[in-house]
Design a protein around this motif. Structure first.
Motif, short mmCIF file in Angstrom:
data_model
loop_
_atom_site.label_atom_id
_atom_site.label_comp_id
_atom_site.label_asym_id
_atom_site.label_seq_id
_atom_site.Cartn_x
_atom_site.Cartn_y
_atom_site.Cartn_z
N SER A 186 0.83 -1.21 0.00
CA SER A 186 0.00 0.00 0.00
C SER A 186 0.86 1.26 0.00
O SER A 186 0.51 2.25 -0.65
CB SER A 186 -0.96 -0.01 1.18
OG SER A 186 -0.26 0.09 2.39
N ASN A 216 0.79 3.99 -2.94
CA ASN A 216 0.54 5.39 -2.62
C ASN A 216 1.65 6.28 -3.17
O ASN A 216 1.38 7.34 -3.74
CB ASN A 216 0.43 5.54 -1.10
CG ASN A 216 -0.31 6.79 -0.71
OD1 ASN A 216 -0.51 7.67 -1.51
ND2 ASN A 216 -0.71 6.86 0.54
N ASN A 245 1.23 9.13 -6.09
CA ASN A 245 1.62 10.53 -5.89
C ASN A 245 2.63 10.98 -6.93
O ASN A 245 2.62 12.15 -7.34
CB ASN A 245 2.20 10.72 -4.49
CG ASN A 245 1.12 10.70 -3.44
OD1 ASN A 245 -0.03 10.98 -3.71
ND2 ASN A 245 1.50 10.34 -2.23
N GLY A 262 -4.55 6.28 -4.83
CA GLY A 262 -3.79 6.79 -3.69
C GLY A 262 -4.63 6.81 -2.42
O GLY A 262 -4.14 6.48 -1.33
N GLY A 314 -3.91 4.50 0.83
CA GLY A 314 -3.74 5.12 2.14
C GLY A 314 -4.63 4.51 3.20
O GLY A 314 -4.20 4.26 4.33
#
Length: 83
Positions: A40, A44, A48, A59, A63
């Motif tokens: 994860s 993420n 980004n 994302g 999160g």
């Protein structure tokens, strides 16, 4: 009168049984939580980098999953410390 603090070496020390409900530190549950957290975080970071400052569903989902994995690891740690 017996002394409860006396060290008696005439008998072998008794072993305390480990609690059956708490998994060992290297259990599959903990390993799975660490793997989910790593995936994860990677998703993420990738989200980004690709999207820049925009919020993407990938994302956001990564999160939330990462936060769940962190909470699971903390809960496991606290349960293990209490036993």
């Amino acid at each position: 009168m017996t002394d409860p603090y006396r060290i008696d070496l005439s008998q072998p020390p008794s072993r305390r049984p480990s609690p059956s409900g708490s998994p060992t530190p290297g259990s599959a549950k903990v390993t799975l939580l660490w793997i989910v957290l790593a995936i994860s975080v990677a998703a993420n970071v990738l989200s980004n980098i690709v999207a820049g400052d925009e919020v993407t569903p990938l994302g956001l989902a990564a999160g939330v999953v990462g936060l769940g994995a962190i909470i699971g690891l903390i809960v496991h740690y606290v349960k293990r410390r209490r036993s």
